[in-house]
Write an enzyme that holds these catalytic residues in place. Structure first.
Site, short mmCIF file in Angstrom:
data_model
loop_
_atom_site.label_atom_id
_atom_site.label_comp_id
_atom_site.label_asym_id
_atom_site.label_seq_id
_atom_site.Cartn_x
_atom_site.Cartn_y
_atom_site.Cartn_z
CD GLU A 103 -3.21 -5.86 4.17
OE1 GLU A 103 -4.05 -5.02 4.59
OE2 GLU A 103 -1.99 -5.66 4.19
CD GLU A 107 -3.06 -1.00 2.22
OE1 GLU A 107 -3.04 -0.03 2.99
OE2 GLU A 107 -3.95 -1.85 2.24
C1 GBH Z 1 -4.31 -2.04 5.57
O1 GBH Z 1 -4.43 -0.68 5.46
C2 GBH Z 1 -2.92 -2.30 6.02
O2 GBH Z 1 -2.13 -2.88 5.02
C3 GBH Z 1 -2.85 -3.09 7.29
O3 GBH Z 1 -1.58 -2.98 7.84
C4 GBH Z 1 -3.94 -2.62 8.21
O4 GBH Z 1 -3.82 -3.17 9.49
C5 GBH Z 1 -5.24 -3.00 7.60
O5 GBH Z 1 -5.36 -2.52 6.30
C6 GBH Z 1 -6.47 -2.55 8.39
O6 GBH Z 1 -6.54 -1.17 8.45
O7 GBH Z 1 -10.50 6.91 1.02
O8 GBH Z 1 -9.41 8.16 2.77
O9 GBH Z 1 -11.34 6.83 3.17
C7 GBH Z 1 -5.67 -0.24 5.02
C8 GBH Z 1 -5.66 1.25 5.05
C9 GBH Z 1 -7.85 2.03 5.24
C10 GBH Z 1 -6.36 2.93 3.62
C11 GBH Z 1 -9.00 2.66 4.55
C12 GBH Z 1 -7.48 3.56 2.95
C13 GBH Z 1 -9.63 4.52 3.28
C14 GBH Z 1 -9.05 5.73 2.65
N1 GBH Z 1 -6.77 1.76 4.33
N2 GBH Z 1 -8.54 3.84 3.92
S1 GBH Z 1 -10.16 6.99 2.38
#
Ligand code: GBH
Length: 466
Positions: free
Chosen positions: A370, A165
């Site tokens: 994931e 990511e």
């Molecule tokens: C993943 O991140 C990670 O790889 C992992 O380490 C983590 O624990 C897991 O997911 C759970 O969070 O458009 O601004 O609303 C996910 C991170 C979360 C990034 C949701 C994008 C929405 C962005 N993502 N987020 S937004």
């Protein structure tokens, strides 16, 4: 309607080094940006740090035993850069590499395929001090680090992932500032995105020089399943702008060797992109053997009168936007069920992404690196942890995978996030994503009912009712 997953489909679970290992000061490991960030008051909920995390570094054998009990065919983990190359430069630390060698050997002894991610957000602090991802030099450092890990583990790891990511590293880390290193500089975030792309390309090149010919190379992205709230032209344009910044900023250079023209013009007030040098995007476009997709929830947008994201972005209201250059976009909370992260439960987003890359990257195998959900799990009086909502979430998303397989998507595997409850970044230990419950007072592990359910799916290759 297909009801059975293909034979050879990889059933896995995933973790990341900083989220599970602990042992933050052992064997010569130096601080990463996440150590610094989490030890800075006010950055992580409850002041939590990864100092101990789930204690996985000292419970490696028990955890691999657990994976075998759950019938996992694969385990996705990340290597902590400051554990194996403490200053981000120069020779490897023996102790650090020994841990990963032992982990991989334990996995292989139980018939579990290791999938190794080189970078899941824990940049050595020394490299951040030298400029971090906005500095081009960091991409070179990453290539050296990739070579060093490739040399050490190439004989026993068949599945490699460069970055996890990069969107989060660049935009949550350098624009919104809600992830390490907590900077809020839009230009730096766009530079960081490019240098992460470059690091991916240089790292992939380096790995190819040391890995056996049959090793498979991938990157794990979090492409946004972004929808316009209405088909009005303004809303569709908001969707296009977010898609450029979330997804195409990585997939276009990686798959086609060029940045999207609309992204360059949207971000023109912030940067002229002169940090992209001749030949860079050819490096980024390194042939991949698989594309890793991390998916949790969809993103719903519309045109707005200001560009402050509302709560639906999962980063709280009033913060800085992780979308530099997106202009006026409003983020909406779709109706329906939600997880403890307040993210919508919407498997169609996963189906749509799988079909999108089936169209846009024909011939490229896809892996769901994931997918999972946080819920407020609690042990009952007997100590058992029942999580029917997680089972329903996983069931619905695996159903979407089956649907995509039936419609021609070449999906090779699925990794549940996460094997264990763990350090959920800015949320600390307050959010539980694990199939296995962790009691943070004792570090005791208890498989939740979802773990038993998942084990049955993995064993039979079929979705059975819970
Ligand atoms: C993943 O991140 C990670 O790889 C992992 O380490 C983590 O624990 C897991 O997911 C759970 O969070 O458009 O601004 O609303 C996910 C991170 C979360 C990034 C949701 C994008 C929405 C962005 N993502 N987020 S937004």
């Amino acid at each position: 309607m297909t009801v059975t997953f293909p034979t050879g489909f990889l059933w896995g679970a995933a973790t990341a080094a900083y989220q599970v290992e602990g042992a933050a000061r052992e064997d010569g490991r130096t601080p990463s940006i996440w150590d610094t960030f989490s030890r800075t008051p006010g950055r992580v909920l409850g002041g939590d740090t990864g100092d101990t995390a789930t204690g996985h570094y000292h419970r490696r054998e028990e955890d691999v035993r657990l994976m075998a009990e759950l019938g996992l065919g694969a385990y996705r983990f990340s290597v902590s850069w400051p554990r194996v190359q403490p200053t981000g430069r120069g020779p490897a630390s023996r102790g650090g590499l020994d841990f990963y060698r032992a982990l991989v050997d334990d996995l292989l002894a139980r018939g579990i395929q290791p999938m190794l991610t080189l970078y899941h957000w824990d940049l050595p602090q020394e490299l951040e001090d030298a400029g971090g991802w906005p500095a081009r030099e960091t991409a070179r450092r990453f290539a050296d680090y990739a070579l060093l890990v490739g040399e050490a583990l190439g004989d026993r790891v068949g599945l490699w992932t460069t970055l996890n990511e990069p969107w989060c590293s660049a935009f949550l880390g350098y624009a919104a500032g809600v992830h390490a290193p907590g900077r809020t500089d839009d230009e730096a975030a766009l530079r960081a995105a490019h240098h992460l792309n470059l690091a991916h390309g240089l790292g992939a090149q380096a790995l190819r020089t040391v890995l056996p010919a049959d090793a498979r190379l991938s990157v794990a992205l979090n492409p946004a399943a972004v929808r316009a709230r209405t088909p009005a032209p303004g809303d569709l344009d908001a969707q296009r702008r977010v898609d450029a910044l979330a997804t195409r900023i990585f997939t276009e250079p990686m798959l086609r060797g060029a940045y999207p023209a609309d992204l360059i013009s949207d971000t023109e007030p912030i940067t002229d992109w002169s940090f992209v040098r001749d030949g860079d995007t050819d490096i980024v476009k390194h042939p991949l053997d698989a594309l890793g997709i991390n998916y949790y929830a969809p993103t719903v947008v519309s045109a707005a009168t200001d560009n402050r994201p509302d709560r639906s972005d999962g980063h709280g209201a009033g913060g800085r936007s992780p979308w530099p250059g997106a202009g006026r976009v409003a983020f909406h909370r779709p109706p329906g069920k939600r997880t403890a992260m307040d993210w919508a439960v919407d498997p169609t987003g996963l189906y749509d992404l799988l079909m999108r890359f089936t169209r846009e990257a024909p011939g490229l195998p896809l892996i769901i690196t994931e997918n999972g959900a946080a819920y407020d799990d609690k042990p009952d009086a007997d100590g058992a942890v029942h999580d029917p909502e997680r089972i329903a979430y996983l069931h619905a998303h695996l159903d979407a995978v089956l649907r995509a397989l039936g419609d021609g998507a070449d999906v090779r595997g699925y990794f549940l996030w996460s094997l264990l409850d763990n350090f959920e970044w800015a949320y600390g230990y307050s959010k539980r994503f694990g199939a296995v419950y962790v009691d943070y007072a004792t570090l005791a592990r208890t498989p939740k009912s979802s773990a038993r359910w998942y084990a049955r799916v993995a064993r039979t290759g079929r979705l059975t009712p819970s």
